[in-house]
Write a protein that holds these residues in place. Structure first.
Motif, mmCIF file in Angstrom:
data_model
loop_
_atom_site.group_PDB
_atom_site.id
_atom_site.type_symbol
_atom_site.label_atom_id
_atom_site.label_comp_id
_atom_site.label_asym_id
_atom_site.label_seq_id
_atom_site.Cartn_x
_atom_site.Cartn_y
_atom_site.Cartn_z
ATOM 1 N N GLU A 24 89.031 51.665 31.529
ATOM 2 C CA GLU A 24 87.688 51.098 31.618
ATOM 3 C C GLU A 24 87.117 50.815 30.228
ATOM 4 N N THR A 25 86.655 49.580 30.037
ATOM 5 C CA THR A 25 86.202 49.134 28.724
ATOM 6 C C THR A 25 84.939 48.293 28.867
ATOM 7 N N VAL A 31 85.004 41.853 23.790
ATOM 8 C CA VAL A 31 84.704 40.705 22.922
ATOM 9 C C VAL A 31 85.199 40.990 21.511
ATOM 10 N N GLU A 32 84.851 42.169 21.014
ATOM 11 C CA GLU A 32 85.207 42.531 19.637
ATOM 12 C C GLU A 32 86.707 42.748 19.466
ATOM 13 N N GLU A 33 87.303 43.517 20.345
ATOM 14 C CA GLU A 33 88.721 43.867 20.204
ATOM 15 C C GLU A 33 89.649 42.665 20.393
ATOM 16 N N LEU A 34 89.278 41.756 21.289
ATOM 17 C CA LEU A 34 90.142 40.611 21.578
ATOM 18 C C LEU A 34 89.735 39.361 20.811
ATOM 19 N N ASP A 35 88.656 39.469 20.029
ATOM 20 C CA ASP A 35 88.176 38.358 19.205
ATOM 21 C C ASP A 35 87.940 37.099 20.045
ATOM 22 N N LEU A 36 87.153 37.277 21.115
ATOM 23 C CA LEU A 36 86.831 36.179 22.022
ATOM 24 C C LEU A 36 85.331 35.925 22.010
ATOM 25 N N THR A 37 84.930 34.720 22.385
ATOM 26 C CA THR A 37 83.500 34.479 22.552
ATOM 27 C C THR A 37 83.067 35.111 23.873
ATOM 28 N N GLU A 38 81.788 35.424 23.962
ATOM 29 C CA GLU A 38 81.287 36.034 25.191
ATOM 30 C C GLU A 38 81.488 35.113 26.384
ATOM 31 N N GLY A 39 81.231 33.815 26.194
ATOM 32 C CA GLY A 39 81.380 32.867 27.296
ATOM 33 C C GLY A 39 82.817 32.739 27.768
ATOM 34 N N ASN A 40 83.733 32.678 26.823
ATOM 35 C CA ASN A 40 85.152 32.570 27.161
ATOM 36 C C ASN A 40 85.608 33.814 27.919
ATOM 37 N N LEU A 45 87.037 36.903 32.902
ATOM 38 C CA LEU A 45 86.787 38.108 33.698
ATOM 39 C C LEU A 45 86.312 37.742 35.102
ATOM 40 N N GLN A 46 85.508 36.686 35.203
ATOM 41 C CA GLN A 46 85.055 36.245 36.522
ATOM 42 C C GLN A 46 86.233 35.806 37.377
ATOM 43 N N ARG A 47 87.148 35.075 36.787
ATOM 44 C CA ARG A 47 88.352 34.617 37.505
ATOM 45 C C ARG A 47 89.168 35.822 37.964
ATOM 46 N N MET A 48 89.307 36.819 37.089
ATOM 47 C CA MET A 48 90.057 38.029 37.435
ATOM 48 C C MET A 48 89.349 38.821 38.533
#
Length: 95
Positions: A24-25, A31-40, A45-48
């Motif tokens: 659980e994260t 966002v920080e660990e995977l270096d992704l934008t919040e929107g991306n 995550l919604q798709r998952m």
């Protein structure tokens, strides 16, 4: 052998792998660990979540909303099957 498109997509594969390893994260940690934008990240995550591969937990901590994610049993199985497919392909390459 075919890859599951839900897991195989590169960004989602990162999310699957991270959650598989760390459990659980929080959203901001992902966002920080995977270096992704919040929107991306949110769209993946919604798709998952729609595929029932990830569970979403929302709560308030010190009056601030906190959202965490973790793989469901189905999500763990999808990721493990993906790894097995990769291992089988590598095994086929070794001859």
């Amino acid at each position: 052998m075919e890859f599951d498109k839900l897991v195989h997509q590169p960004t989602r594969l990162q999310v699957f792998a991270y959650l598989y390893r760390h459990g659980e994260t929080g959203f901001s940690d992902l966002v920080e660990e995977l270096d992704l934008t919040e929107g991306n990240l949110a769209s993946h995550l919604q798709r998952m979540e729609e595929a029932e591969a990830v569970a979403v937990h929302k709560e308030f901590v010190d009056r601030k909303p906190r959202t965490t994610y973790e793989l469901t049993e189905e999500g763990r199985e999808l990721f493990e099957e993906h790894i097995e497919t990769l291992e089988a392909l590598i095994g086929d390459l070794d001859g």
